[in-house]
Write an enzyme that holds these catalytic residues in place. Structure first.
Site, PDB file in Angstrom:
ATOM      1  CG  MET A 286      65.725-130.758  23.223  1.00 18.41           C
ATOM      2  SD  MET A 286      64.183-131.770  23.344  1.00 18.41           S
ATOM      3  CE  MET A 286      63.084-130.776  24.158  1.00 18.41           C
TER       4      MET A 286
ATOM      5  CB  SER B 189      57.496-132.834  30.107  1.00 18.63           C
ATOM      6  OG  SER B 189      57.651-132.353  28.566  1.00 18.63           O
TER       7      SER B 189
ATOM      8  CG  MET C  26      68.786-134.736  27.341  1.00 17.60           C
ATOM      9  SD  MET C  26      67.112-133.910  27.840  1.00 17.60           S
ATOM     10  CE  MET C  26      65.936-134.974  26.767  1.00 17.60           C
TER      11      MET C  26
ATOM     12  CG  HIS D  93      64.786-129.369  27.521  1.00 20.41           C
ATOM     13  ND1 HIS D  93      64.474-130.634  27.335  1.00 20.41           N
ATOM     14  CD2 HIS D  93      66.010-129.110  26.901  1.00 20.41           C
ATOM     15  CE1 HIS D  93      65.456-131.276  27.020  1.00 20.41           C
ATOM     16  NE2 HIS D  93      66.579-130.348  26.534  1.00 20.41           N
TER      17      HIS D  93
ATOM     18  CG  MET E  19      61.147-130.800  20.633  1.00 24.06           C
ATOM     19  SD  MET E  19      60.568-132.433  20.373  1.00 24.06           S
ATOM     20  CE  MET E  19      60.507-132.797  22.401  1.00 24.06           C
TER      21      MET E  19
ATOM     22  CG  HIS F  46      60.631-129.750  31.299  1.00 26.65           C
ATOM     23  ND1 HIS F  46      61.940-129.457  31.740  1.00 26.65           N
ATOM     24  CD2 HIS F  46      60.622-130.384  30.160  1.00 26.65           C
ATOM     25  CE1 HIS F  46      62.645-129.885  30.768  1.00 26.65           C
ATOM     26  NE2 HIS F  46      62.009-130.471  29.720  1.00 26.65           N
TER      27      HIS F  46
ATOM     28  CG  PHE G 194      60.408-138.623  19.587  1.00 25.40           C
ATOM     29  CD1 PHE G 194      59.196-138.196  18.946  1.00 25.40           C
ATOM     30  CD2 PHE G 194      61.512-138.771  19.192  1.00 25.40           C
ATOM     31  CE1 PHE G 194      59.581-138.170  17.372  1.00 25.40           C
ATOM     32  CE2 PHE G 194      61.775-138.413  17.757  1.00 25.40           C
ATOM     33  CZ  PHE G 194      60.760-138.381  17.000  1.00 25.40           C
ATOM     34  N   GLY G 195      58.611-137.744  23.622  1.00 26.95           N
ATOM     35  CA  GLY G 195      58.190-138.304  25.098  1.00 26.95           C
ATOM     36  C   GLY G 195      57.853-139.634  24.866  1.00 26.95           C
TER      37      GLY G 195
ATOM     38  CG  ASP H  70      60.212-130.769  26.568  1.00 26.86           C
ATOM     39  OD1 ASP H  70      61.322-130.673  26.933  1.00 26.86           O
ATOM     40  OD2 ASP H  70      59.388-131.568  27.287  1.00 26.86           O
TER      41      ASP H  70
ATOM     42  CG  ASP I 202      63.977-134.043  30.294  1.00 27.19           C
ATOM     43  OD1 ASP I 202      62.801-134.581  30.206  1.00 27.19           O
ATOM     44  OD2 ASP I 202      63.980-132.940  29.286  1.00 27.19           O
TER      45      ASP I 202
END
Ligand code: DX5
Ligand code: ZN
Length: 214
Positions: A66, A6, A135, A64, A35, A31, A141-142, A33, A173
């Site tokens: 979100m 990610s 998920m 991905h 958001m 990957h 958040f990572g 992300d 994930d």
């Protein structure tokens, strides 16, 4: 096992070097992300970053989302270079329509489920999709801890997929570490997403190789 680092955990001041490092590594997918500050309480990055990352790699770009109303932006994500586009079941009022849209645009379609969403809600959409992103933390958040019950969900989902004779991939994930990856693989996952475990490690390429061999 497919390894999908990610980029959220990458150093964005050195994004090109980070991408080159992944290209030289045994990582399979990138990957990405996205958001929106509405579906999740955080904002990450969007089209300009994905376009730049796309230029650096031939590997699969696994995006991905979100975000709410992902159907408004599916075409732009295709144009930015997404190969797989994953939308959240909790963010889609017409999931089936959204999936058809993604596939019509020539991308693989994924559906992500939050920790509170039972996997059996996927039953009637499973035959239409390529990937389920399960998920194992609350998205946004990572660097969060893996929610242990996710193991049970992976097993349930894997059984549903196998019983239906489908080839849908299970991507896990959030909070994936060198310690829990074995258990996640054993439960039936096909794809491991890892952010902090890879990018915070001393030698990310070795970490990727270690995850790959699990
Ligand atoms: C969380 C994101 C994850 C995140 C994983 O909302 O979907 O992909 O980057 O990060 P780690 O592996 O650090 O939990
Ligand atoms: Zn993700």
């Amino acid at each position: 096992m497919i390894i999908a680092p990610s980029l959220l955990a990458a150093n964005f001041l050195r994004l090109e070097q980070e991408c080159n490092m992944l290209n030289e590594s045994e990582a399979d997918w990138f990957h990405l992300d996205v958001m929106d500050g509405s579906f999740v309480p955080n904002i990450s990055f969007g089209f300009p970053i994905i376009k730049q990352v796309r230029k650096t790699t031939e590997k699969i770009c696994d995006v991905h989302l979100m975000i709410v109303e992902p159907e408004k932006y599916a075409e732009q994500f295709k144009n930015a270079g997404a190969d797989i586009l994953t939308v959240h079941i909790e963010a889609c009022r017409h999931l089936h329509r959204n999936i058809q849209q993604i596939k019509a645009l020539g991308m693989q379609a994924g559906v992500a489920v939050n920790p509170h969403t039972p996997v059996n809600l996927l039953k009637d959409i499973l035959a239409d999709i390529d990937l389920v992103c399960l998920m194992s933390v609350n998205p946004g958040f990572g660097g969060q801890s893996f929610i242990p019950y996710s193991i049970e969900k992976i097993k349930q989902l894997r059984k549903m997929i196998d019983d239906a004779g489908l080839k849908v991939k299970i991507e896990v994930d959030g909070g994936v570490t060198l310690q829990n990856a074995g258990q996640i693989a054993e439960a039936g996952a096909h794809v491991l997403v890892a952010g902090n475990t890879i990018f915070s490690s001393k030698d990310p390429k070795v970490t990727i190789r270690t995850l790959k061999l699990i």
